[in-house]
Design a protein around this motif. Structure first.
Motif, PDB file in Angstrom:
ATOM      1  N   ALA A   1       0.839  -1.186   0.000  1.00 20.37           N
ATOM      2  CA  ALA A   1       0.000   0.000   0.000  1.00 20.37           C
ATOM      3  C   ALA A   1       0.881   1.244   0.000  1.00 20.37           C
ATOM      4  O   ALA A   1       1.939   1.268   0.615  1.00 20.37           O
ATOM      5  CB  ALA A   1      -0.909   0.001   1.226  1.00 20.37           C
TER       6      ALA A   1
ATOM      7  N   HIS B   1      -6.245   4.618  13.288  1.00 20.24           N
ATOM      8  CA  HIS B   1      -7.166   4.286  12.213  1.00 20.24           C
ATOM      9  C   HIS B   1      -8.358   5.227  12.234  1.00 20.24           C
ATOM     10  O   HIS B   1      -8.691   5.828  13.252  1.00 20.24           O
ATOM     11  CB  HIS B   1      -7.596   2.815  12.254  1.00 20.24           C
ATOM     12  CG  HIS B   1      -8.575   2.454  13.322  1.00 20.24           C
ATOM     13  ND1 HIS B   1      -8.241   1.740  14.445  1.00 20.24           N
ATOM     14  CD2 HIS B   1      -9.913   2.675  13.416  1.00 20.24           C
ATOM     15  CE1 HIS B   1      -9.310   1.541  15.183  1.00 20.24           C
ATOM     16  NE2 HIS B   1     -10.341   2.102  14.590  1.00 20.24           N
TER      17      HIS B   1
ATOM     18  N   SER C   1     -12.836   5.849   7.928  1.00 20.89           N
ATOM     19  CA  SER C   1     -12.775   5.518   6.504  1.00 20.89           C
ATOM     20  C   SER C   1     -12.249   4.117   6.274  1.00 20.89           C
ATOM     21  O   SER C   1     -12.273   3.619   5.142  1.00 20.89           O
ATOM     22  CB  SER C   1     -11.881   6.519   5.771  1.00 20.89           C
ATOM     23  OG  SER C   1     -10.539   6.419   6.222  1.00 20.89           O
TER      24      SER C   1
ATOM     25  N   THR D   1      -9.045   3.209   6.881  1.00 16.22           N
ATOM     26  CA  THR D   1      -7.629   3.288   6.561  1.00 16.22           C
ATOM     27  C   THR D   1      -6.823   3.754   7.776  1.00 16.22           C
ATOM     28  O   THR D   1      -7.370   4.307   8.729  1.00 16.22           O
ATOM     29  CB  THR D   1      -7.386   4.246   5.384  1.00 16.22           C
ATOM     30  OG1 THR D   1      -8.042   5.499   5.669  1.00 16.22           O
ATOM     31  CG2 THR D   1      -7.948   3.679   4.091  1.00 16.22           C
TER      32      THR D   1
ATOM     33  N   HIS E   1      -3.909   6.166   9.310  1.00 16.97           N
ATOM     34  CA  HIS E   1      -3.406   7.509   9.038  1.00 16.97           C
ATOM     35  C   HIS E   1      -2.237   7.864   9.951  1.00 16.97           C
ATOM     36  O   HIS E   1      -1.977   7.190  10.953  1.00 16.97           O
ATOM     37  CB  HIS E   1      -4.523   8.538   9.251  1.00 16.97           C
ATOM     38  CG  HIS E   1      -5.633   8.436   8.242  1.00 16.97           C
ATOM     39  ND1 HIS E   1      -5.877   9.406   7.297  1.00 16.97           N
ATOM     40  CD2 HIS E   1      -6.569   7.477   8.035  1.00 16.97           C
ATOM     41  CE1 HIS E   1      -6.905   9.060   6.551  1.00 16.97           C
ATOM     42  NE2 HIS E   1      -7.345   7.879   6.986  1.00 16.97           N
TER      43      HIS E   1
ATOM     44  N   VAL F   1      -2.735   9.113   4.580  1.00 15.02           N
ATOM     45  CA  VAL F   1      -2.942   7.677   4.760  1.00 15.02           C
ATOM     46  C   VAL F   1      -1.605   6.944   4.733  1.00 15.02           C
ATOM     47  O   VAL F   1      -0.836   7.062   3.775  1.00 15.02           O
ATOM     48  CB  VAL F   1      -3.873   7.113   3.666  1.00 15.02           C
ATOM     49  CG1 VAL F   1      -4.006   5.598   3.792  1.00 15.02           C
ATOM     50  CG2 VAL F   1      -5.246   7.771   3.751  1.00 15.02           C
TER      51      VAL F   1
ATOM     52  N   TYR G   1      -1.623   3.440   5.330  1.00 14.61           N
ATOM     53  CA  TYR G   1      -1.872   2.076   4.866  1.00 14.61           C
ATOM     54  C   TYR G   1      -3.350   1.880   4.577  1.00 14.61           C
ATOM     55  O   TYR G   1      -4.214   2.300   5.351  1.00 14.61           O
ATOM     56  CB  TYR G   1      -1.421   1.080   5.939  1.00 14.61           C
ATOM     57  CG  TYR G   1      -1.559  -0.371   5.547  1.00 14.61           C
ATOM     58  CD1 TYR G   1      -0.632  -0.986   4.711  1.00 14.61           C
ATOM     59  CD2 TYR G   1      -2.604  -1.140   6.043  1.00 14.61           C
ATOM     60  CE1 TYR G   1      -0.746  -2.324   4.365  1.00 14.61           C
ATOM     61  CE2 TYR G   1      -2.727  -2.486   5.701  1.00 14.61           C
ATOM     62  CZ  TYR G   1      -1.792  -3.069   4.861  1.00 14.61           C
ATOM     63  OH  TYR G   1      -1.903  -4.390   4.526  1.00 14.61           O
ATOM     64  N   THR G   2      -3.616   1.223   3.445  1.00 10.13           N
ATOM     65  CA  THR G   2      -4.972   0.803   3.080  1.00 10.13           C
ATOM     66  C   THR G   2      -4.971  -0.713   2.943  1.00 10.13           C
ATOM     67  O   THR G   2      -4.145  -1.269   2.211  1.00 10.13           O
ATOM     68  CB  THR G   2      -5.403   1.443   1.752  1.00 10.13           C
ATOM     69  OG1 THR G   2      -5.369   2.867   1.879  1.00 10.13           O
ATOM     70  CG2 THR G   2      -6.811   0.998   1.373  1.00 10.13           C
ATOM     71  N   GLU G   3      -5.848  -1.384   3.630  1.00 10.54           N
ATOM     72  CA  GLU G   3      -5.935  -2.851   3.577  1.00 10.54           C
ATOM     73  C   GLU G   3      -6.294  -3.289   2.158  1.00 10.54           C
ATOM     74  O   GLU G   3      -7.329  -2.881   1.615  1.00 10.54           O
ATOM     75  CB  GLU G   3      -6.971  -3.330   4.591  1.00 10.54           C
ATOM     76  CG  GLU G   3      -7.462  -4.739   4.400  1.00 10.54           C
ATOM     77  CD  GLU G   3      -6.353  -5.787   4.531  1.00 10.54           C
ATOM     78  OE1 GLU G   3      -6.512  -6.859   3.940  1.00 10.54           O
ATOM     79  OE2 GLU G   3      -5.332  -5.518   5.201  1.00 10.54           O
TER      80      GLU G   3
ATOM     81  N   ARG H   1     -11.246  -3.137   5.831  1.00 12.12           N
ATOM     82  CA  ARG H   1     -10.855  -2.168   6.854  1.00 12.12           C
ATOM     83  C   ARG H   1      -9.543  -2.599   7.494  1.00 12.12           C
ATOM     84  O   ARG H   1      -9.286  -3.772   7.710  1.00 12.12           O
ATOM     85  CB  ARG H   1     -11.960  -2.118   7.922  1.00 12.12           C
ATOM     86  CG  ARG H   1     -11.648  -1.381   9.210  1.00 12.12           C
ATOM     87  CD  ARG H   1     -12.885  -1.468  10.109  1.00 12.12           C
ATOM     88  NE  ARG H   1     -12.636  -1.015  11.474  1.00 12.12           N
ATOM     89  CZ  ARG H   1     -12.244  -1.816  12.466  1.00 12.12           C
ATOM     90  NH1 ARG H   1     -12.036  -3.108  12.239  1.00 12.12           N
ATOM     91  NH2 ARG H   1     -12.056  -1.341  13.685  1.00 12.12           N
TER      92      ARG H   1
END
Length: 350
Positions: free
Chosen positions: A58, A285, A288, A290, A292, A308, A310-312, A317
């Motif tokens: 990510a 977290h 949203s 994500t 942060h 951000v 990291y986005t899974e 989530r």
């Protein structure tokens, strides 16, 4: 007090920040590495949401590392204690070999379900790569502990090793209005300590005080900071407290440290102090889904939302991040999946 539960063998340290006086004004924070925990990877078991090891990395905030998802730490469906098989959350991993009495393995991981009845659980491993084994007598802390409390659930464990007295201090919440601490010399059998945080210590519009994590004060030796979620007038924000004793003496700033900004889904939780990049950052977290980063400074006197981290890439989530280092690589343990349908996942830097 001396704290050194941040790294395992062969790791390196960083640097960090926070605190405040009785008026709620943070004092200067000192120079000390705060990266807590250890790396861990069990089997590549399914998350319950279609997990796969080696998922694409990510994109990260500039100046911060990029994490690649590895998979699940444990297979939730195989756990002997997992009420309703719905969720396990809030991993807290500690290197215990040579520290606690009669360790079951070199590493302990504390975690919990959240929904009632919850229960603080333990897994252990001889290496960070696993396999992780569930402690057979989970939960090690339950929702009833006579004569101290009887609540609907206990959850969100966070463990701190204190070398001064050779004990693990385990913070946990239950109900959502109250955070408690218990201590242990073996990391399995705990002695009740005290209530360290409750809503009565904050302004009257704060209705929840939970998901606490505790770190050594970065500039003041012997002082510790607590980052926790406070629900203020219906909005979940990150608050901060400080103490020169782990089990008592906690004071709390009445104003939030971090409030949600545009693009963060209106709610924040699961804060972890980030000691790298010169310190002064908090990772958390958002609503949203994500993870942060915010720059709060080593005096905790600013609030600069950086974006951000990291986005899974597989689940819906990512939440409750916790960081650790082993063999020159940084690992992130986190909740993956929609609320009430989560497992503990692991991501790692290259």
């Amino acid at each position: 007090m001396t704290f050194d539960d941040r790294f395992g063998p062969g790791s390196t340290a960083g640097t960090p920040g926070a605190g405040s006086d009785a008026t709620g004004t943070p004092p200067l924070l000192g120079r000390r590495s705060l990266l807590v925990g250890a790396a861990v990877l069990g089997s590549a078991a399914a998350l319950g949401v279609g997990a796969a090891a080696g998922a694409p990395a990510a994109a990260a905030v500039p100046g911060f590392p990029t994490f690649t998802r590895l998979g699940a730490a444990m297979d939730r469906s195989q756990l002997a204690y997992a009420p309703a098989r719905k969720e396990i959350i809030f991993p807290s991993v500690r290197h215990v070999a040579g520290k606690v009495r009669n360790p079951l393995g070199a590493w302990y991981m504390y975690y919990a379900p959240h929904d009632a009845p919850g229960g603080i659980c333990l897994a252990y491993a001889d290496s960070l790569a696993g396999p992780w084994r569930e402690y057979p007598n989970n939960p090690i802390i339950s929702r009833t502990w006579s004569p101290h409390y009887s609540v609907s659930h206990v959850s969100s464990p966070h463990a701190v090793w204190n070398a001064d007295d050779g004990r693990i201090y385990l913070f946990f919440h239950g109900e959502n209005t109250t955070t408690r601490v218990a201590t242990s010399d073996d990391g399995v059998n705990f002695t009740y300590g005290a209530t360290v945080l409750h809503t009565g210590m904050l302004p009257s519009d704060v209705t929840e005080t939970s998901y606490a994590r505790v770190f050594p004060h970065p500039t003041q030796s012997g002082t510790h900071i607590m980052l926790f979620m406070g629900a203020q007038a219906g909005t979940r924000k990150i608050f901060i407290g400080w103490s020169d004793r782990l089990a008592s003496g906690w004071q709390f700033k009445h104003q939030p440290l971090i409030s949600p900004r545009s693009g963060e889904g209106g709610q924040l939780s699961g804060a972890h102090y980030w000691s790298r990049n010169g310190g002064g950052h908090v990772v958390y977290h958002s609503g949203s889904g994500t993870i942060h980063v915010a720059d709060v400074g080593t005096s905790f006197d600013r609030e600069n939302h950086l974006g951000v981290l990291y986005t899974e890439p597989v689940a819906t989530r990512a939440a409750a991040p916790s960081f650790a280092e082993e063999g020159g690589r940084l690992y992130m343990f986190y909740e993956a999946g929609a609320r009430s349908n989560t497992n503990i996942a692991i991501a790692r830097t290259a």
